[in-house]
Enzyme design. Structure first.
Site, PDB file in Angstrom:
ATOM      1  N   ASP A 294       0.932  -1.632   0.053  1.00 51.49           N
ATOM      2  CA  ASP A 294      -0.006   0.525  -0.135  1.00 51.49           C
ATOM      3  C   ASP A 294       1.110   1.344   0.151  1.00 51.49           C
ATOM      4  O   ASP A 294       1.040   2.656   0.869  1.00 51.49           O
ATOM      5  CB  ASP A 294      -1.135  -0.709   1.188  1.00 51.49           C
ATOM      6  N   HIS A 298       4.017  10.079   0.430  1.00 57.91           N
ATOM      7  CA  HIS A 298       3.157  12.186   0.761  1.00 57.91           C
ATOM      8  C   HIS A 298       4.294  13.118   1.243  1.00 57.91           C
ATOM      9  O   HIS A 298       5.744  12.419   1.980  1.00 57.91           O
ATOM     10  CB  HIS A 298       2.172  12.755   1.410  1.00 57.91           C
TER      11      HIS A 298
END
Length: 433
Positions: A294, A298
């Site tokens: 996953d 960011h």
């Protein structure tokens, strides 16, 4: 031809592996192979099939400041990942033919092989999606109201039935937003555990149960993404579903919030230490089918906010296999188990019949490691564009060499151009039935 000599496989056999570099295939595996052409002496080294990471977010199109296909795939190769499967929540989302084609064009920059999943929203176009070389459907967000791709049960059922007709796996993000604890949202932004309190363990288990039930009714291949609780895993396995776990849910827990802060916010959230230990036990004993990262990077600036404002997601594609190999080095996992949860099982579940094993005739997607060469994980040493990791300071066993389709793409910290001017390619008819 290229021969990797004296390599040790996950099952302990010492073999030579001959590779037909022009075809990208393993031409032979044995102890008495005749050497011809170039060779690599792998004495004392472990040779594994490359990891197949069935859950990444490489952020293109839409968010290239977080990651690109080039940076994400370089990070994958440096971590021993030779195939990735990208999820649909980009901008535009991969929910129709135009969205798929745009992503496929950007993915041509990949250093590793890739599959592209199609998403489901109220605006999805299944005819266009299934007209493309779609690997699977999903991650489909069942009843997850916190994202812009959450759907209700009727649309989920429609998507499952359509995917079944097209012989595609349905990957499900299973969290029932009706069971989120709204009282937790009143806690302050520096109370990092509030995120875990909000997205309850019960919400995951309930959604998994419902997804599995709908899948069984449609005779579908349902795969549960990023299970974070033993209850969720057990609900998947009690039904006819496969499941994955992320590295952050087996190596991190709520006890790590003090150090991670909002850099530890993800969906599903970190769980208790007891649940983390139970998840690792299920991974080790064969209950959990695979590890998928996953990988959802960011920037530091985006993550440096209150718990209710920071975006969810952490990077992980470069550190997953090294962390698991470190567990094998410490005898907490067998090397055969590492091979199965990173390569053989993902290949089997997603129909990648020519990947996932070191066998004659299969794709030469290979990783060479020194099993005793552990080193500290540091974000500044990794290749993801975001430049940080939630596993800072932990130990990992990193690959020395990564090969995709018989071509060395990563070697001792350097990226090598392959002979035909291309790097990885789409997962198509050459690697799946």
């Amino acid at each position: 031809m290229l021969t990797i000599r004296n390599a040790t496989l996950a099952d302990g056999r010492e073999v030579d592996v001959r590779i037909d570099t022009s075809a990208g295939r393993i031409a032979g595996v044995g102890s008495t192979l005749t050497h011809s052409g170039e060779s690599i002496d792998a004495a004392g080294k472990l040779l594994l099939p490359g990891m197949i990471d069935t859950h990444v977010h490489f952020r293109q199109p839409g968010f290239p400041h977080k990651e690109t296909w080039e940076t994400g795939s370089k990070s994958a190769a440096a971590g021993g990942v030779t195939t990735v499967v990208d999820q649909p929540n980009t901008d535009p989302p991969t929910v129709d033919g135009e969205g798929f084609d745009r992503k496929a064009e950007l993915a041509e920059e990949s250093y590793v092989d890739y599959g592209i999943n199609g998403g489901v929203t109220e605006d999805w176009d299944p005819d266009e999606l299934f007209d493309r070389p779609l690997l699977a459907l999903g991650e489909v967000f069942l009843a997850d109201s916190t994202g812009d791709m959450g759907i209700e049960e009727d649309l989920f059922r429609e998507a499952v039935e359509r995917a079944t007709d097209e012989y595609r796996v349905v990957t499900v993000h299973a969290e029932d937003a009706d069971l989120f604890d709204e009282e937790a949202t009143e806690r302050p932004g520096d109370d990092y555990e509030a995120w875990s309190a909000y997205r309850t363990a019960e919400a995951e288990a309930a959604a998994v149960e419902r997804a599995v039930e709908i899948g069984e009714e449609a005779d579908a291949n349902v795969h549960i993404a990023h299970t974070s609780t033993p209850e969720g895993v057990d609900a998947a396995k009690d039904g006819d579903a496969t499941c994955e776990v992320t590295p952050h849910h087996i190596f991190l827990s709520r006890e790590d919030y003090d150090e991670l802060g909002t850099f530890g916010r993800m969906n599903p959230p970190l769980r208790s230490e007891d649940r983390r230990e139970a998840m690792f036990e299920r991974l080790a004993d064969g209950t959990i089918d695979m590890v998928a990262t996953d990988h959802a990077p960011h920037t530091r600036e985006e993550k440096d906010a209150g718990i209710w404002d920071a975006p969810s997601g952490v990077p992980g594609v470069e550190t997953a296999l090294p962390l698991l190999l470190e567990e094998a080095r410490k005898d907490n996992l067998s090397y055969e188990r590492v091979r199965d949860i990173t390569a053989a099982n993902p290949a089997d579940v997603f129909g990648l019949t020519r990947k996932g094993k070191v066998e004659q005739g299969l794709m030469a997607d290979l990783v060479l490691v020194d099993p005793d060469d552990a080193r500290e994980i540091r974000g500044e040493d990794l290749h993801s564009k975001c430049g940080w990791t939630p596993f800072e300071g932990m130990q990992g066993v990193f690959p020395e060499l990564t090969m995709v389709r018989g071509n060395v793409v990563y070697d001792a910290g350097e990226y090598d151009e392959v002979t035909d001017g291309e790097f990885g390619g789409p997962v198509g008819e050459n690697v799946r039935e």
